[in-house]
Design a protein around this motif. Structure first.
Motif, PDB file in Angstrom:
ATOM      1  N   ALA A 156       0.841  -1.209   0.000  1.00  0.00           N
ATOM      2  CA  ALA A 156       0.000   0.000   0.000  1.00  0.00           C
ATOM      3  C   ALA A 156       0.868   1.248   0.000  1.00  0.00           C
ATOM      4  CB  ALA A 156      -0.933  -0.008   1.202  1.00  0.00           C
ATOM      5  N   GLY A 157       1.958   1.214   0.751  1.00  0.00           N
ATOM      6  CA  GLY A 157       2.896   2.328   0.783  1.00  0.00           C
ATOM      7  C   GLY A 157       4.254   1.872   0.284  1.00  0.00           C
ATOM      8  N   LEU A 158       4.848   2.604  -0.643  1.00  0.00           N
ATOM      9  CA  LEU A 158       6.126   2.222  -1.239  1.00  0.00           C
ATOM     10  C   LEU A 158       7.111   3.372  -1.117  1.00  0.00           C
ATOM     11  CD1 LEU A 158       7.517  -0.095  -2.798  1.00  0.00           C
ATOM     12  CD2 LEU A 158       6.888   1.105  -4.908  1.00  0.00           C
ATOM     13  N   LEU A 159       8.255   3.111  -0.489  1.00  0.00           N
ATOM     14  CA  LEU A 159       9.275   4.126  -0.217  1.00  0.00           C
ATOM     15  C   LEU A 159      10.630   3.631  -0.710  1.00  0.00           C
ATOM     16  CD1 LEU A 159       8.435   4.783   3.562  1.00  0.00           C
ATOM     17  CD2 LEU A 159       7.372   5.862   1.585  1.00  0.00           C
ATOM     18  N   THR A 160      11.562   4.553  -0.897  1.00  0.00           N
ATOM     19  CA  THR A 160      12.962   4.234  -1.069  1.00  0.00           C
ATOM     20  C   THR A 160      13.779   5.415  -0.567  1.00  0.00           C
ATOM     21  OG1 THR A 160      14.610   3.250  -2.540  1.00  0.00           O
ATOM     22  CG2 THR A 160      13.281   5.054  -3.449  1.00  0.00           C
ATOM     23  N   LEU A 161      15.117   5.346  -0.718  1.00  0.00           N
ATOM     24  CA  LEU A 161      15.996   6.295  -0.034  1.00  0.00           C
ATOM     25  C   LEU A 161      16.616   7.353  -0.942  1.00  0.00           C
ATOM     26  CD1 LEU A 161      17.910   3.676   2.162  1.00  0.00           C
ATOM     27  CD2 LEU A 161      15.745   4.817   2.638  1.00  0.00           C
TER      28      LEU A 161
END
Length: 381
Positions: free
Chosen positions: A137-142
């Motif tokens: 549902a939530g997608l993150l990266t740096l």
């Protein structure tokens, strides 16, 4: 992503309970605010005990078992996966994702690694990453580079939230005494993680020290198992070179074979260097790079992944090509000028922003939203 409070729309719970996989990790520890808000906020739940494992070991993570999820479904509000999928097959991961959906637990995933630093064969990792990108549902990266790469390969662009500090805040930006002797360079091999390829840089480093004639001091550190022929990872060429360097150390070169440093000693070790060399053969991001930034030490590495976007990194070229002596000499000359310093105040402010962004993501997915770069929000300043 719409602007939402950490509580989420209509929530009656004062804290959002997040099941981190894993919770016992330096990166995860820095995702909570330095000054927690009163009332609504986020709590990280501890890792469940691993049957038969000593206290503090989080792998293989029990939360990744469908049976655990069904038995403990009401004990968390959100599941956030960072690491630890190596022990799951792609089919097992798919069943676990189905289970999360069945019990109504939203998933957030941070793409730390486009390639797994612990694996040579990456097929399963790529398959698993494709599943997580699609179904989180939530997608993150740096970093922006990683976000672009995920979008190219998997068709969905993660929200970029930068890596917070690794070293404790009271040590970040601490004054460093002026250097009066040789440039202090360290190559720490630890226990030769799978993606470490020291023979692509160590011979050039040793020769460069000789050419620079007293201007550089190189310390090579390794855990004792690096020298054991039946260790999980053994490189005969490296073991032979280390044996030669220990038996007849060239001027300006030391080899230290010692057990793992505690966190406190590791921070002191990094702060005592001017340059920390990372002998990566492949990678994406690096907590070691962030620790070097925290204490004001250059990281010297091949051009792998998106380390350069993290900051404070000097690169010598493609990871598959051994470093040349001339290039190492050139970079050590650049490293004589200290890297840009990050202050405690900057890292503390960044951590507050990173924590707030995570709280917003959790609230949004609890409200049924799908969060990535396409839903707005952009990068944390």
């Amino acid at each position: 992503m719409s602007a939402v409070s950490p509580m989420g729309s209509g929530s009656s719970r004062s804290m959002v309970r997040v099941r981190m996989v894993p919770a016992a990790h330096a990166y995860v520890h820095s995702l909570l605010p330095v000054h927690p808000p009163t009332g609504a906020g986020v709590v990280h739940l501890p890792d469940p005990p691993v049957p038969g494992a000593p206290p503090g070991q989080w792998w293989p993570h029990p939360v990744l078992e469908p049976g655990w999820v069904r038995a403990h479904a009401d004990e968390q509000d959100v599941v956030h996966v960072h690491f630890g999928m190596e022990g799951r097959t792609t089919e097992q991961l798919a069943r676990w994702l189905d289970t999360l959906q069945d019990v109504g637990l939203p998933l957030v995933h941070t793409v730390h690694d486009l390639v797994n630093p612990h694996l040579v064969e990456q097929t399963r990792h790529r398959e698993q990453l494709a599943l997580l990108v699609e179904r989180s549902a939530g997608l993150l990266t740096l970093t922006e580079g990683a976000a672009r790469a995920v979008e190219r390969e998997h068709g969905r662009r993660p929200l970029v939230v930068p890596h917070p500090h690794v070293v404790p805040l009271d040590l970040v930006g601490a004054p460093r005494p002026p250097r009066t002797g040789p440039l202090r360079v360290g190559l720490h091999l630890k226990s030769l993680r799978t993606n470490i390829a020291p023979m692509r840089v160590l011979p050039a480093l040793v020769e460069a020290v000789g050419q620079l004639d007293g201007q550089v001091h190189l310390e090579v550190r390794a855990h004792p198992d690096v020298l054991e022929p039946f260790a999980q990872r053994h490189d005969p060429a490296l073991a032979g070179l280390l044996a030669e360097l220990r038996a007849a150390p060239p001027a300006g070169v030391d080899v230290v074979v010692a057990p793992r440093l505690s966190d406190e000693r590791l921070w002191a070790y990094l702060a005592g260097l001017d340059v920390s060399v990372l002998a990566y053969a492949w990678g994406t991001h690096s907590g070691w790079v962030e620790a070097c930034r925290d204490v004001g030490t250059w990281a010297l590495a091949p051009a792998v992944g998106f380390l350069a976007e993290q900051g404070g990194v000097l690169t010598w070229g493609p990871p598959e090509v051994p470093a040349s002596v001339a290039r190492i000499v050139e970079l050590l000359g650049e490293a004589a000028t200290p890297p840009p310093r990050v202050t405690r105040a900057e890292r503390e402010a960044e951590r507050e922003l990173v924590a707030a962004r995570h709280a917003e993501v959790y609230a949004a997915v609890l409200a049924g939203e799908r969060v990535d770069a396409s839903t707005g929000g952009g990068e944390v300043a």
